[in-house]
Design an enzyme around this catalytic site. Structure first.
Site, PDB file in Angstrom:
ATOM      1  N   ASN A   1      40.540  38.046  23.309  1.00 60.22           N
ATOM      2  CA  ASN A   1      41.334  38.241  24.659  1.00 60.22           C
ATOM      3  C   ASN A   1      40.830  36.885  25.540  1.00 60.22           C
ATOM      4  O   ASN A   1      39.705  36.513  25.668  1.00 60.22           O
ATOM      5  CB  ASN A   1      40.436  39.504  25.603  1.00 60.22           C
ATOM      6  CG  ASN A   1      41.123  39.581  26.942  1.00 60.22           C
ATOM      7  OD1 ASN A   1      41.745  38.624  27.619  1.00 60.22           O
ATOM      8  ND2 ASN A   1      40.806  40.803  27.403  1.00 60.22           N
TER       9      ASN A   1
ATOM     10  N   CYS B   1      43.532  38.482  34.133  1.00 57.77           N
ATOM     11  CA  CYS B   1      44.491  38.160  32.884  1.00 57.77           C
ATOM     12  C   CYS B   1      46.077  38.664  33.125  1.00 57.77           C
ATOM     13  O   CYS B   1      46.851  38.349  32.137  1.00 57.77           O
ATOM     14  CB  CYS B   1      44.114  39.466  31.957  1.00 57.77           C
ATOM     15  SG  CYS B   1      42.188  39.523  31.627  1.00 57.77           S
TER      16      CYS B   1
ATOM     17  N   HIS C   1      49.639  40.947  27.538  1.00 50.91           N
ATOM     18  CA  HIS C   1      48.378  40.387  27.663  1.00 50.91           C
ATOM     19  C   HIS C   1      47.734  40.901  26.306  1.00 50.91           C
ATOM     20  O   HIS C   1      47.586  41.882  25.942  1.00 50.91           O
ATOM     21  CB  HIS C   1      47.755  40.983  28.962  1.00 50.91           C
ATOM     22  CG  HIS C   1      45.939  40.810  28.946  1.00 50.91           C
ATOM     23  ND1 HIS C   1      45.574  39.539  28.514  1.00 50.91           N
ATOM     24  CD2 HIS C   1      45.105  41.439  29.014  1.00 50.91           C
ATOM     25  CE1 HIS C   1      44.468  39.582  28.828  1.00 50.91           C
ATOM     26  NE2 HIS C   1      43.891  40.700  28.822  1.00 50.91           N
TER      27      HIS C   1
END
Length: 324
Positions: A280, A117, A250
Site C-alpha cells: 500500500n 490514500c 487504491h
C-alpha cells in the site's frame, strides 16, 4: 459534455519506486509475522522502501520528470502542479513548489493536497476542474508517500502493509468530445469515522508520529460503501461498468481490492493488483498501478479506466478516465 465545452485528459502517466525491496521474510526477522500470515491477510509479497536520504520530494520529482518526458511536454508549458501526499516532513515550501523548481517549471500555481490514500484521485479531480474552468491548460498531478518514515515497525498489523513510491500524470486541456476525457468525480467522506485512520504529529518535543488504524472499521466501510461510488462514477461518465477496460482502485490490500471490484460489475476489465508487489503506497498507489498497466499494455490507449481512491478521513473519490 459536448465538443464545445472544455475538458481534460491524461496524456501520460509514470511512476518511481525505491530500489530497496523488503520481502515478507525480511519483515519476519523484525516482527512476529510470516510470509504465510501476511499473504493470507493482505495479499502482499514485497514492498519498496526508501532509504533515509530519499525524500518525498525526490520520489515525486523523478515520477513527474518521467511523466513529462512520456508526454513530450516541456516544463515551461506546465501551469499547475498538485502533489498529493500525507507524509511530507517540511511544512513549507510545499512539495509541489520543490518539484516545480527542480523541473524548471517557471510560474505555475503550486500546492500540496492531503486526502491520504484518496489523494491522487482528489488531486486529479481538482486539476480537471481547473482545466475545465479555464485556470490551467497543462497540469502535473503527483501522488507520493513515504510511509516508512511513520510506521511502528513493531506493530505487525500495520508495518507489513505499506511501501513507498510515487506516480505522476500530465493532464492537458481538450476541446474534442470523446471517451478519453476525465469524467466527473464522485467524491465525499465519512468524517464522523475519520479517527479510524490517523497519523499524528510529534510536535517539537513530543513522541514520534506513527500511523494507526482500526482495520475492522476500515474494512467494513470499504465493503459496504465503495462499490456504489464506483458505479456512480461510471454513470456520471455515461457508461455501464461492463464497458470498462480497466479498474484501478487504491491498493489497500488484495482482499479489499478483489471484494470491491467483484461488486462493481466490471466484467470485462483488467483489475490492477499492484499491491502484491508494491504494498500500500498511499497517495501513490493509484497512479503507480495505472502506470504499470500502461507499461505492460494491458489496457488499450483511450479505453475507459475507472480510478477509485479511498482512505483516511474515510474519504473517497472516483472518476473514469481514458487510458493514456
Amino acid at each position: 459534455m459536448t465538443a464545445s465545452q472544455p475538458g481534460s485528459r491524461i496524456v501520460s502517466v509514470a511512476h518511481h519506486q525505491p530500489t530497496r525491496v523488503l520481502t515478507n521474510d525480511d519483515l519476519a526477522a523484525l516482527v512476529d509475522t510470516s510470509d504465510a500470515w501476511i499473504r493470507s491477510r493482505v495479499g502482499i509479497a514485497t514492498r519498496h522502501v526508501a532509504d533515509a536520504d530519499e525524500s518525498v520530494a525526490d520520489m515525486a520529482t523523478v515520477a513527474a520528470a518521467k511523466s513529462l518526458a512520456r508526454a513530450g511536454a516541456d516544463a515551461a508549458d506546465v501551469d499547475l502542479v498538485i502533489v498529493a501526499t500525507c507524509t511530507a516532513v517540511d511544512r513549507m515550501p510545499s512539495v509541489a513548489a520543490t518539484v516545480a523548481a527542480r523541473l524548471g517549471v517557471p510560474a505555475a500555481a503550486v500546492f500540496d493536497l492531503n486526502a491520504a490514500c484518496a489523494g491522487f484521485t482528489y488531486a486529479l479531480a481538482t486539476a480537471d476542474l481547473a482545466v475545465r474552468g479555464g485556470s490551467a491548460r497543462t497540469a502535473l498531478v503527483v501522488g507520493v508517500d513515504k510511509m516508512s518514515d511513520f510506521l511502528d515497525w513493531q506493530d505487525r498489523t500495520t508495518c507489513v502493509i505499506f511501501g513507498d513510491g510515487a506516480g505522476a500524470a500530465v493532464v492537458t486541456a481538450t476541446e474534442a468530445a470523446g471517451p478519453d476525457r476525465i469524467g466527473p468525480a464522485v467524491w465525499g467522506s465519512l468524517p464522523e469515522r475519520g479517527s479510524a485512520i490517523t497519523l499524528g504529529t510529534s510536535g517539537p518535543t513530543g513522541p514520534p508520529a506513527l500511523f494507526r488504524q482500526d482495520g475492522h472499521v476500515v474494512y467494513r466501510w470499504a465493503m459496504t460503501s465503495l462499490a456504489p461510488v464506483a458505479r456512480r462514477a461510471c454513470e456520471a461518465a455515461g457508461l455501464d461498468p461492463s464497458e470498462l477496460a480497466g479498474v484501478v482502485t487504491h491498493q489497500a490490500n488484495l482482499r479489499i481490492i478483489e471484494a470491491v471490484t467483484s461488486k462493481i460489475g466490471a466484467t470485462n476489465a483488467v483489475i490492477a493488483r499492484d499491491v502484491v508487489d508494491s504494498g500500500n503506497t498511499s497517495a501513490a498507489s493509484v497512479p503507480l498501478a495505472l502506470s504499470k498497466l500502461v507499461e505492460r499494455a494491458e489496457v488499450p490507449q483511450g479505453a475507459p479506466v475507472l480510478l477509485l481512491g479511498f482512505g483516511a478521513g474515510l474519504s473517497f473519490a472516483a472518476q473514469v478516465v481514458g487510458c493514456p
